[in-house]
Design an enzyme around this catalytic site. Structure first.
Site, PDB file in Angstrom:
ATOM      1  N   GLY A   5       0.916  -1.275   0.045  1.00  0.00           N
ATOM      2  CA  GLY A   5      -0.071  -0.060   0.046  1.00  0.00           C
ATOM      3  C   GLY A   5       0.800   1.264   0.139  1.00  0.00           C
ATOM      4  O   GLY A   5       1.891   1.301   0.517  1.00  0.00           O
TER       5      GLY A   5
ATOM      6  N   GLY B  99       1.247  -8.256  -5.917  1.00  0.00           N
ATOM      7  CA  GLY B  99       2.221  -8.710  -6.844  1.00  0.00           C
ATOM      8  C   GLY B  99       3.445  -9.398  -6.509  1.00  0.00           C
ATOM      9  O   GLY B  99       4.407  -9.153  -6.862  1.00  0.00           O
TER      10      GLY B  99
ATOM     11  N   GLY C 195       5.096  -7.336   3.556  1.00  0.00           N
ATOM     12  CA  GLY C 195       5.166  -8.147   2.314  1.00  0.00           C
ATOM     13  C   GLY C 195       6.662  -7.847   1.574  1.00  0.00           C
ATOM     14  O   GLY C 195       7.264  -8.800   1.215  1.00  0.00           O
TER      15      GLY C 195
ATOM     16  N   ASP D 121       0.982   2.005   9.016  1.00  0.00           N
ATOM     17  CA  ASP D 121       0.429   1.171  10.331  1.00  0.00           C
ATOM     18  C   ASP D 121       1.417   1.087  11.166  1.00  0.00           C
ATOM     19  O   ASP D 121       1.049   0.850  12.377  1.00  0.00           O
ATOM     20  CB  ASP D 121       0.207  -0.185   9.718  1.00  0.00           C
TER      21      ASP D 121
ATOM     22  N   MET E  65      -7.347   2.868   9.692  1.00  0.00           N
ATOM     23  CA  MET E  65      -6.527   1.703   9.078  1.00  0.00           C
ATOM     24  C   MET E  65      -5.439   1.386  10.393  1.00  0.00           C
ATOM     25  O   MET E  65      -5.545   1.832  11.165  1.00  0.00           O
ATOM     26  CB  MET E  65      -5.771   1.897   7.916  1.00  0.00           C
ATOM     27  N   GLY E  66      -4.784   0.320   9.999  1.00  0.00           N
ATOM     28  CA  GLY E  66      -3.935  -0.010  10.751  1.00  0.00           C
ATOM     29  C   GLY E  66      -3.661  -1.821  10.937  1.00  0.00           C
ATOM     30  O   GLY E  66      -2.577  -2.301  11.531  1.00  0.00           O
ATOM     31  N   ARG E  67      -4.495  -2.407  10.246  1.00  0.00           N
ATOM     32  CA  ARG E  67      -4.546  -3.788  10.125  1.00  0.00           C
ATOM     33  C   ARG E  67      -4.420  -4.569  11.403  1.00  0.00           C
ATOM     34  O   ARG E  67      -5.369  -4.156  12.224  1.00  0.00           O
ATOM     35  CB  ARG E  67      -3.192  -4.477   9.251  1.00  0.00           C
TER      36      ARG E  67
ATOM     37  N   GLU F  21      -9.319  -0.597  12.435  1.00  0.00           N
ATOM     38  CA  GLU F  21     -10.016  -1.682  11.898  1.00  0.00           C
ATOM     39  C   GLU F  21      -9.890  -3.139  11.949  1.00  0.00           C
ATOM     40  O   GLU F  21     -10.885  -3.830  11.626  1.00  0.00           O
ATOM     41  CB  GLU F  21      -9.604  -1.583  10.072  1.00  0.00           C
TER      42      GLU F  21
ATOM     43  N   HIS G 124      -8.631   4.967   3.293  1.00  0.00           N
ATOM     44  CA  HIS G 124      -7.794   5.407   2.392  1.00  0.00           C
ATOM     45  C   HIS G 124      -7.086   6.962   2.584  1.00  0.00           C
ATOM     46  O   HIS G 124      -6.056   7.038   1.766  1.00  0.00           O
ATOM     47  CB  HIS G 124      -7.822   4.849   0.970  1.00  0.00           C
TER      48      HIS G 124
END
Ligand code: F6P
Length: 369
Positions: free
Chosen positions: A15, A84, A126, A149, A191-193, A244, A293
């Site tokens: 992201g 990807g 990732g 995050d 957000m923040g996972r 989240e 976002h």
């Protein structure tokens, strides 16, 4: 110690986050100042895996002109993707099924063919795992930690986080007046996972009355009690910040889309869910706002801009000193380097004994426990 670098490539993955362009600019300028050539890879590694998609080529030369005036801009001039991962690339098979295929050798082949000496990989969890795998296969690589995050281990912070917190705080400031005017409960989802850093920092800075983070399973009744308590003091409105990934003690995390081949699960919806419950339990009018976002957009703060430039130049210095398989990290007051091996695949959540959390508790903020 010079290691005869002549040509490096840089890419951004995962992201986007405010500060990516500032890193790219600082990598390019400090590489050019050493007499190196610098190339940008489009959209993570897609520029290598799908060169036919790009008019100017999937990998293109970066000069000073290309990176002029971009340090203050959000997004990434190189483009990015969180679908990807070359180690687990989703490929459609002849029988119609989709399978994960390891395409990392294509990247190594490309670097060998084009005589690229090293890669600067800018990304989050990732990207660190990918960079580590490429390093183990023999590629010279230095990573720069990115994510709003702030959930990467072994670095005090990542660039992007401060900008996200600053924006979320401004939103909370704005919500106080409308919440108070209407005597409402406002629930703000950020957000923040699986980490609660954005919620915690913005929530405290923005004067939230309850903050719910993934690290502390919450009882919604505790939040309702906090709202009722405020009402009893004549404070007829409340601001609740929810990450989240926050999870009820007796329930499940809100998932928008389950994980699929080539993509992690998408979180979201917890704000709306708890808004309904709080409205029922308190009898008060309640509204929810999802910042989503918006937290990833806009200009980087000066802190993030400087961190980005420190990280970018430090990555180039690392390559110049012969380092590989490391991530640049912030260890106040300086940047240092940590082995990719020690950070890849490790998440940094909010420690339950950290003083920021304690600050919130001492200020009377409810954490739902
Ligand atoms: O990791 C950054 C992040 O913004 C998370 O906070 C969020 O869960 C995720 O990315 C959303 O990603 P996408 O771009 O797939 O919506």
């Amino acid at each position: 110690m010079s290691t005869h670098i002549r040509r490096i490539a840089v890419c951004t993955g995962g992201g986007d986050a405010p500060g990516l362009n500032a890193v790219i600019r600082s990598v390019v300028i400090s590489a050019l100042n050493r007499g190196w050539e610098c190339y940008g890879i489009h959209d993570g590694f897609n520029g290598i895996l799908f060169p036919e998609r790009y008019a100017e080529g999937g990998v293109y030369r970066l000069n000073r002109e290309k990176v002029r005036g971009i340090a203050h801009l959000g997004g990434t001039m190189l483009g990015t993707t969180n679908k990807g991962n070359p180690l687990q690339f989703p490929m459609k098979m002849r029988d119609g099924t989709t399978r994960e295929v390891d395409r990392s050798d294509e990247i190594l082949d490309f670097f060998a063919r084009k005589e690229f000496d090293a890669l600067v990989s800018i990304g989050g969890d990732g990207s660190l795992t990918i960079a580590n795998a490429l390093h183990r296969k023999g590629l010279r690589v230095v990573s720069v930690p990115k994510t709003i995050d702030n959930d990467l281990d072994k670095t005090f912070t990542t660039f992007g986080f401060d900008s996200a917190v600053a924006f979320a705080t401004e939103c909370l400031d704005r919500l106080h007046s409308t919440a108070e005017s209407h005597q409402r409960v406002m629930v703000v989802e950020v957000m923040g996972r699986y980490a609660g850093w954005i919620a915690l920092h913005a929530g405290i800075a923005g004067g939230a009355h309850a903050i719910l983070i993934p690290e502390i399973p919450f009882e919604i009744e505790q939040v309702a009690a906090k709202i009722r308590e405020r009402d009893s003091f004549g404070r007829m409105y409340s601001i609740i910040v929810v990450a989240e990934g926050a999870e009820p003690a007796h329930g499940t995390r809100a998932v928008l889309e389950p994980a699929e081949i080539g993509h992690a699960e998408r979180l979201g919806g917890i704000g709306e869910r708890i808004t309904k419950v709080l409205q029922q339990q308190t009898g008060k009018d309640a509204r929810s706002v999802v910042l989503g976002h918006l937290l990833r957009g806009g200009s980087p703060t000066s802190f993030d801009r400087l961190a980005a430039m420190r990280f970018g130049t430090a990555a180039v210095r690392a390559l110049d000193e012969g380092k590989s398989g490391v991530m640049v990290a912030l260890a106040f007051p300086n940047v240092n380097y940590v082995a990719l091996e020690d950070v890849a695949g490790r998440m940094k959540g909010v420690p339950l004994d950290c003083d920021t959390l304690q600050t919130g508790r001492d200020m009377g903020i409810c954490f739902g426990d």
